[in-house]
Design an enzyme around this catalytic site. Sequence first.
Site, PDB file in Angstrom:
ATOM      1  NE  ARG A  73      -4.785   3.574   1.633  1.00 36.46           N
ATOM      2  CZ  ARG A  73      -3.527   3.745   1.200  1.00 36.46           C
ATOM      3  NH1 ARG A  73      -2.860   2.719   0.675  1.00 36.46           N
ATOM      4  NH2 ARG A  73      -2.942   4.922   1.263  1.00 36.46           N
ATOM      5  CD  GLU A 126      -5.182  -2.940   0.760  1.00 36.22           C
ATOM      6  OE1 GLU A 126      -5.484  -3.693  -0.185  1.00 36.22           O
ATOM      7  OE2 GLU A 126      -4.456  -1.939   0.652  1.00 36.22           O
ATOM      8  NE  ARG A 131       4.043  -5.054  -0.894  1.00 34.39           N
ATOM      9  CZ  ARG A 131       4.917  -4.055  -1.013  1.00 34.39           C
ATOM     10  NH1 ARG A 131       6.096  -4.132  -0.461  1.00 34.39           N
ATOM     11  NH2 ARG A 131       4.614  -2.979  -1.691  1.00 34.39           N
ATOM     12  CG  HIS A 132      -1.359  -5.066   1.086  1.00 36.04           C
ATOM     13  ND1 HIS A 132      -0.694  -5.938   0.256  1.00 36.04           N
ATOM     14  CD2 HIS A 132      -1.370  -3.869   0.456  1.00 36.04           C
ATOM     15  CE1 HIS A 132      -0.331  -5.285  -0.857  1.00 36.04           C
ATOM     16  NE2 HIS A 132      -0.716  -4.034  -0.748  1.00 36.04           N
ATOM     17  CD  GLU A 156       5.305   1.244  -3.165  1.00 37.35           C
ATOM     18  OE1 GLU A 156       4.403   0.470  -3.498  1.00 37.35           O
ATOM     19  OE2 GLU A 156       5.155   2.160  -2.334  1.00 37.35           O
ATOM     20  CB  SER A 201       3.829   6.386  -3.910  1.00 39.12           C
ATOM     21  OG  SER A 201       3.879   5.107  -4.476  1.00 39.12           O
ATOM     22  NE  ARG A 214       4.059  -1.810   2.519  1.00 38.04           N
ATOM     23  CZ  ARG A 214       3.293  -1.717   1.435  1.00 38.04           C
ATOM     24  NH1 ARG A 214       3.736  -1.096   0.358  1.00 38.04           N
ATOM     25  NH2 ARG A 214       2.085  -2.244   1.422  1.00 38.04           N
TER      26      ARG A 214
END
Lengths: 504, 504
Positions: A276, A278, A284-285, A427, A430, A478
């Site tokens: 990703r 980002e 947290r990324h 979270e 998903s 995570r």
Amino acid sequence: MVGSEVLEESGEKISKKEASSLSLEEDESFSSNYGDVTTNELQLAVEGKELTDVSNLVEEIVGSEVSIRGRVHKNRLVGTKLFVILRESGFTVQCVVEETRVGANMIKFVKQLSRESVVELIGVVSHPKKPLTGTTQQKNVLPRRSLLNLPLVVEDAARSESDIEKSGKDGKPAARVLQDTRLNNRVLDIRTPANQAIFRIQCQVQIDIMICHYPNRVLEIHTPKLMAGSSEGGSAVFRLDYKGQPACLAQSPQLHKQMAICGDMRRVFEVGPVFRAEDSFTHRHLCEFVGLDVEMEIRMHYSEIMDLVGELFPFIFTKIEERCPKELESVKKQYPFQSLKFLPQTLRLTFAEGIQMLKEAGEEVDPLGDLNTESERKLGQLVLEKYKTEFYMLHRYPLAVRPFYTMPYENDSNYSNSFDVFIRGEEIMSGAQRIHDPELLEKRARECCIDVKTISTYIDAFRYGAPPHGGFGVGLERVVMLLCALNNIRKTSLFPRDSQRLTP
Amino acid sequence: MVGSEVLEESGEKISKKEASSLSLEEDESFSSNYGDVTTNELQLAVEGKELTDVSNLVEEIVGSEVSIRGRVHKNRLVGTKLFVILRESGFTVQCVVEETRVGANMIKFVKQLSRESVVELIGVVSHPKKPLTGTTQQKNVLPRRSLLNLPLVVEDAARSESDIEKSGKDGKPAARVLQDTRLNNRVLDIRTPANQAIFRIQCQVQIDIMICHYPNRVLEIHTPKLMAGSSEGGSAVFRLDYKGQPACLAQSPQLHKQMAICGDMRRVFEVGPVFRAEDSFTHRHLCEFVGLDVEMEIRMHYSEIMDLVGELFPFIFTKIEERCPKELESVKKQYPFQSLKFLPQTLRLTFAEGIQMLKEAGEEVDPLGDLNTESERKLGQLVLEKYKTEFYMLHRYPLAVRPFYTMPYENDSNYSNSFDVFIRGEEIMSGAQRIHDPELLEKRARECCIDVKTISTYIDAFRYGAPPHGGFGVGLERVVMLLCALNNIRKTSLFPRDSQRLTP
């Protein structure tokens, strides 16, 4: 008891071997037996002497001659004796080198060894309180000397926040190693007991996933990371040239794990890198992380996916406690945390129930919008108070906040057959039932303003008959971060990649 | 026995369920009970009826009403009866739809179902020789209709070469599905019994690796695939832009797995994608494959690495035979092969011994050059004749043909502490002791004409004290390909990427 003092000073969680120490002696005729190893075949190998683990230097072998290898954790001269603490796999041993026995040259050699150098030596195991016995052979070879000036000292990197504060009180503040220094010198940083433990825990999580999946006939697959299109149509994608063709790195195995289901593989999982691009720099990324992805045929209802999550995670949590007690201790020593509270039967709330709880607590939330990080944390607190769990699922999310391929809820198209999973109010995952009807998929893509042409490969995968299916994705880093309540995902990535870091 | 005839015709290795068939009936008042499922919640779920696996339609449940889901493998009308062969997880069942019982409309609906459509139905299990019994409920819903014109028929894709030739004899040549057609439509292609088996075998290889590594405390790690430099200094590298920085995709986890060892992780392994921008289009090269990498501290001698290989692979071979007998049969049915011959104690020859064997057989080979594919194959034959094994190691390779970081052999610097491993005369793996001394590493890089600046991160990893270490790397696809004696690596890659293929 010099060794023991040294270890207490360091504040590290290192098992002490107080029962034993090693004495080294030198007859001047053996002076060629110490020094840097200039050859590549190992000295010890030539003489056929097996290495003994430092952890095996127990009371029972006092008096025996052993060969050991370890790193110079620290050394200090007291009178004519040199005490070298040698570290190996989280264990240390005090090695005593006496000038009266080995001669001045060997003392000089050993004294100038820099911390973290890898040393091999032969000596006799002795109890530190007893007089040292002589050896028949003496050796101290150096497979690899480390730099004299290290960018960080492992002892400092292993110190807990409270120990830093404690040592600060008597006027000598202990060194605090900053995150960038750690990550720039990760090879040194990962030698701390907490880091060694974190990556053993991470490995155990993976083992437990495989143990749990195996009887359920969930097949491990590998999907390509090089793709011709953008996997989720987003902007956070790394692009590259593939033999003259535009390509990108997979932002998730979404397309291919669904294709595996369309290929009748029934239940699949993948452990692999996810990319990703980002821009944000958060706790947290990451730009590259390890995705744990599952996709499965649904027989009756999308709750079957939640059933699998509800079986998998409590299994992981339980096994980690069982199999990694020492590792959890090592992490807690440096980064104190409370063990995760979870229920054997995982709690499931609908999104609407979650919104209701937040409203009752006076929070203002959009019933058909997404929860922001703060609301998620608040809801985590409310759930913990009411249900005594820090692990739960929230399902039937609003359709508008989920990807276009999410199956709408039949009875109310404001919602969808999807869920998120939370650990300690954050979270981690998903999941959802996917649309398996290509016409509905095209319709939903258009509604979400996605150019259908760019995702034609994805949609075409469903044209040859697709069973109802769904799945979930979670980041390994995570999971471990939240399991150990660590404050930064970089602590659970071996060599993290973020918007500012591409090395080492 | 229509179903049985149909299956023999197809030549597929599909277990036959001759003992049972399903009868469907229709009372016109239930006519709303068949048709495409227009909703996303499943029909069966609403009525709470559990699905029965086709493999579970055994003699004992004859007379019971069941719900099943499967794909239309083929269907044909005989008089007023429609026989539909439904396929699910390699099993098939014959479903009988009689016009006299269900009415003309349902016959019409079922008849026009295209192959590969996913169908759900409720019916009564009956023995095909007995008269069919009535049902209390009738249903036939279609979660996902497939396209009418499929790019390939699974039955054709599953046919073995000998069956194609056989059917050719009586003037009706059976269709042969070409590789590109298969790969372009992989979602259909992987539904064949052989392909389903190949990916189960591949998964079992991974499980066995983990089972073998676990007691040896080999830690699974994940290293970054995004790198700031070129991992092996070669040209076959995919380059990309990383937030404005030049970056590339890892050609191997070499650097990082060695850093993990320098970080005192002792023994590590990784399963992850490896990227090679190969230009050549061969039967054994991919641009992206799954690397199985191990790196470990050496205690005494580099033969310890070969010991691990010698333990791991016979373990894998044995376990595959034990745990995947059906899968091996499925592969053999379409692609016949002899089981691999291997010794419990893996044969090790030195490179010089290999050269000698080739010379004695009249082959011209350079004693300090690399073996070409042909020589490797020839040596494989000689070894098989002499030692009765198709799995062996060749070690002490010439230094000149190995990467710069390979440890030279102390007693003869023409050679190195390295090895290759062969299955059925093809190289599957390279391994070696690595140079852990940064000065020697720089020297060797310069000798190999590598700009030391471009690999400074790699060299610096050894400046903080490195233990002697080594490891190996092998491609998962190649292991499975050679284990099953398949002729093309694309058969063992779920979605292959080569110099000409980036989709699906």
